[in-house]
Design an enzyme around this catalytic site. Structure first.
Site, PDB file in Angstrom:
ATOM      1  N   HIS A 202       0.838  -1.204   0.000  1.00  0.00           N
ATOM      2  CA  HIS A 202       0.000   0.000   0.000  1.00  0.00           C
ATOM      3  C   HIS A 202       0.875   1.257   0.000  1.00  0.00           C
ATOM      4  O   HIS A 202       0.652   2.192  -0.780  1.00  0.00           O
ATOM      5  CB  HIS A 202      -0.905  -0.031   1.235  1.00  0.00           C
ATOM      6  N   GLU A 203       1.883   1.274   0.875  1.00  0.00           N
ATOM      7  CA  GLU A 203       2.746   2.456   0.969  1.00  0.00           C
ATOM      8  C   GLU A 203       3.628   2.602  -0.266  1.00  0.00           C
ATOM      9  O   GLU A 203       3.917   3.722  -0.695  1.00  0.00           O
ATOM     10  CB  GLU A 203       3.604   2.384   2.235  1.00  0.00           C
ATOM     11  N   HIS A 206       2.046   4.554  -2.905  1.00  0.00           N
ATOM     12  CA  HIS A 206       2.124   6.007  -2.728  1.00  0.00           C
ATOM     13  C   HIS A 206       3.390   6.596  -3.355  1.00  0.00           C
ATOM     14  O   HIS A 206       3.518   7.825  -3.427  1.00  0.00           O
ATOM     15  CB  HIS A 206       2.065   6.369  -1.239  1.00  0.00           C
ATOM     16  N   HIS A 212      -5.896   8.513  -2.520  1.00  0.00           N
ATOM     17  CA  HIS A 212      -6.513   7.194  -2.648  1.00  0.00           C
ATOM     18  C   HIS A 212      -7.643   7.244  -3.679  1.00  0.00           C
ATOM     19  O   HIS A 212      -8.808   7.017  -3.369  1.00  0.00           O
ATOM     20  CB  HIS A 212      -7.045   6.724  -1.295  1.00  0.00           C
TER      21      HIS A 212
END
Length: 282
Positions: A202-203, A206, A212
């Site tokens: 998930h990170e 980024h 999101h």
């Protein structure tokens, strides 16, 4: 100028003048924690050079990561005290030599430095980060997308937990520094590996997308599939029609895994809230 330093699990607030340099900050911080300035490394969107003026490289009330290097003299002294076994009088049985193989060079697309909190079981926390760094799926993602993250560190749960939400991970400056929550909320153990690995993916998403939005979630799903495929190649599986099939095992009793999606959504809502408050202040 007011600055906060995250060092050895503690946050230290110090005041500085406009003309103070990074070296001045190291000296002042060193007096607070009783460490030589030469052993202190300060990180804020990358490494801070000693001759830089604080006002040019950090903002007021910024939080700076502090790393403490091990004193080389202490390390050398410990090494010198190690006993080297004497093989001169030993007798060895003759065995065929193993074929010489050249080790595969380490990829440059990795996490350059791992840092854990100064809490009990630091060795387990470090092994946890090492396992993530060396995870087959994570390595595949890093190589495929040519990502290098200077710092991967353990997040302090106390600083990122509220009564209604908790942050599982943070990505600073699009991949300059990633933090992960490794420990349980009660500090009595470590979180489920699959949950933390998913948070790391998930990170890493980024690195490309800050918000999101649909593009973020599309890339997140793509990276997850890439990691699963790489994991599959490294495991024995059953093949049907020359195609392997692998479904990650779901543990219905694992509370962390069951609530992972909820936690991610809460963390995203918290970030949007913080982002909105900053815009209003400006």
């Amino acid at each position: 100028m007011e600055l906060k330093f995250s060092c050895r699990g503690n946050v230290i607030a110090l005041s500085f003048n406009e003309n103070d340099t990074v070296l001045d900050a190291k000296e002042k911080l060193g007096q607070e924690i009783d460490v030589s300035p030469s052993l202190i490394k300060l990180l804020y969107k990358g490494n801070l050079s000693d001759d830089s003026h604080l006002q040019d490289v950090v903002k007021n009330e910024s939080k700076i990561m502090c790393l403490i290097r091990q004193d080389k003299d202490i390390v050398n002294q410990a090494i010198s005290q190690l006993k080297v076994p004497d093989y001169s009088t030993n007798t060895y049985s003759l065995k065929p030599k193993k074929p010489h193989t050249t080790p595969k060079p380490a990829s440059i697309y990795t996490f350059n430095e791992l840092v854990v909190l100064d809490y009990p079981h630091k060795d387990r926390a470090l092994r946890y980060l090492e396992r993530l760094r060396d995870d087959t799926g994570i390595k595949k993602i890093m190589d495929s997308h040519r990502w290098t993250v200077p710092l991967l560190s353990e997040m302090d749960p106390a600083e990122h937990t509220r009564h209604d939400s908790k942050t599982l991970g943070l990505n600073h400056n699009q991949g300059a520094h990633i933090e992960l929550r490794l420990r349980t909320d009660r500090y009595d153990g470590f979180r489920d590996y699959k949950t933390v690995k998913s948070t790391l993916i998930h990170e890493l998403t980024h690195n490309v997308h800050g918000e999101h939005d649909s593009s973020f979630w599309e890339l997140f799903r793509q990276l997850t599939k890439e990691a699963d495929a790489a994991d599959l190649l490294g495991k024995p599986g059953s093949y049907v029609s020359d195609r392997a099939s692998y479904t990650p095992q779901q543990d219905n009793d694992d509370e962390d895994q069951k609530n992972h999606r909820r936690d991610l959504l809460l963390a995203a809502a918290e970030r949007r809230k913080q982002s909105g408050s900053k815009v209003q202040k400006e």
